[in-house]
Scaffold this active site. Structure first.
Site, PDB file in Angstrom:
ATOM      1  N   ARG A 184      -9.715 -11.179 -38.809  1.00  0.00           N
ATOM      2  CA  ARG A 184      -8.656 -12.016 -38.211  1.00  0.00           C
ATOM      3  C   ARG A 184      -9.230 -13.380 -37.825  1.00  0.00           C
ATOM      4  NH1 ARG A 184      -5.049  -9.263 -33.721  1.00  0.00           N
ATOM      5  NH2 ARG A 184      -3.751 -11.087 -34.205  1.00  0.00           N
ATOM      6  N   CYS A 242      -8.279 -13.466 -27.380  1.00  0.00           N
ATOM      7  CA  CYS A 242      -8.109 -12.446 -28.415  1.00  0.00           C
ATOM      8  C   CYS A 242      -6.777 -12.718 -29.102  1.00  0.00           C
ATOM      9  CB  CYS A 242      -8.165 -11.042 -27.800  1.00  0.00           C
ATOM     10  SG  CYS A 242      -6.884 -10.739 -26.570  1.00  0.00           S
TER      11      CYS A 242
END
Length: 287
Positions: A184, A242
């Protein structure tokens, strides 16, 4: 470390005695949540630490009336969190223990949020629910009894944070860690947010590497070595984000154990990526 982590044995003894020897009466929170299965109540009802109150992360630990530009899990209004915490039966002087069934990746959000709101004695059950069951302790099925309403008073601002307009300069001048999986970070996949990649200047630091296979946090020395290799220096304030501010809290636990001061960007990638005017970097390098 005693004020951050607790073992299953310590929790069991505290529940038996009604309080921690170095703390107060015990309140246990079960914070089961996963990105692919956000409703953890069925799992909670199948077996939880006796007396633990179920925490619905999406409802209790986030504000979902906020616009998408605030991210997927913006901080809840203070009055909402305070009312919810009182519903869990929390009073000033209590010791709150949080856990989940996924290496504390979700329950750390409750640890960080309560501490950010000024409640100091919050501990993470090291090893999560697995540590409790592996120790041979019994679980309770169904819903725990509703406690008497607590009286805790909360106030945001007890821990340092990063606001959206502070992130770019912090990444330029300091150390900003991206706690998501490497793919990611690199922008190879993005399962939920509108753009793939990372904040320019951020360093990849998957939070999964902070724990062992048993879900327990690595030693403070090991964690300190890890963060030093990523660029942290003694006395440094380290920023962390995050996907939506959940596992960033897990990284904050690890950073605190390692002796660093974490600054959580609560909006995280879900907020940054919802602002098309902000730049995005891809690939394995920070820039």
């Amino acid at each position: 470390m005693a004020s951050i982590l607790t073992t299953a044995e310590e929790l069991h003894d505290a529940l038996s005695a009604g309080r921690y020897a170095d703390g107060g009466p015990v309140r246990v929170l079960d914070v089961r949540w996963r990105l692919d299965r956000p409703d953890g109540r069925p799992d909670y009802r199948s077996g939880h630490v006796p007396g633990a109150q179920y925490v619905a992360l999406d409802r209790d630990l986030a504000d979902h009336d906020a616009p998408v530009t605030e991210g997927r899990h913006p901080l809840p209004p203070l009055n909402h969190l305070q009312a919810t915490a009182r519903g869990w039966g929390i009073d000033a002087g209590d010791t709150v223990v949080v856990y989940d069934d996924a290496k504390n990746m979700a329950s750390a959000r409750a640890w960080w949020l309560l501490r950010y709101a000024g409640f100091t004695d919050v501990r993470v059950l090291d090893g999560a629910l697995r540590a409790w069951t592996d120790a041979g302790y019994k679980t309770e099925k169904g819903d725990a009894a509703t406690p008497a309403p607590g009286t805790i008073g909360l106030s945001y601002g007890a821990l340092p944070t990063l606001a959206l307009d502070e992130v770019a300069s912090f990444a330029e001048d300091g150390l900003l860690l991206d706690a998501r999986a490497g793919e990611r970070y690199r922008g190879e996949v993005e399962p939920i947010d509108p753009r793939a990649g990372h904040v320019p200047g951020a360093v990849s630091a998957p939070t999964t590497e902070n724990v062992g296979g048993d879900g327990r946090f690595r030693s403070p020395d090991d964690l300190r070595s890890r963060f030093r290799m990523l660029g942290a220096e003694d006395g440094m304030s380290v920023g962390v984000y995050c996907g939506s501010g959940v596992t960033a809290a897990h990284q904050a636990v690890a950073l605190t154990l390692a002796g660093f001061e974490p600054r959580v960007f609560a909006g995280s990638w879900s907020q940054w990526s919802n602002h098309p005017e902000l730049p995005v970097a891809t690939g394995p390098e920070p820039r």
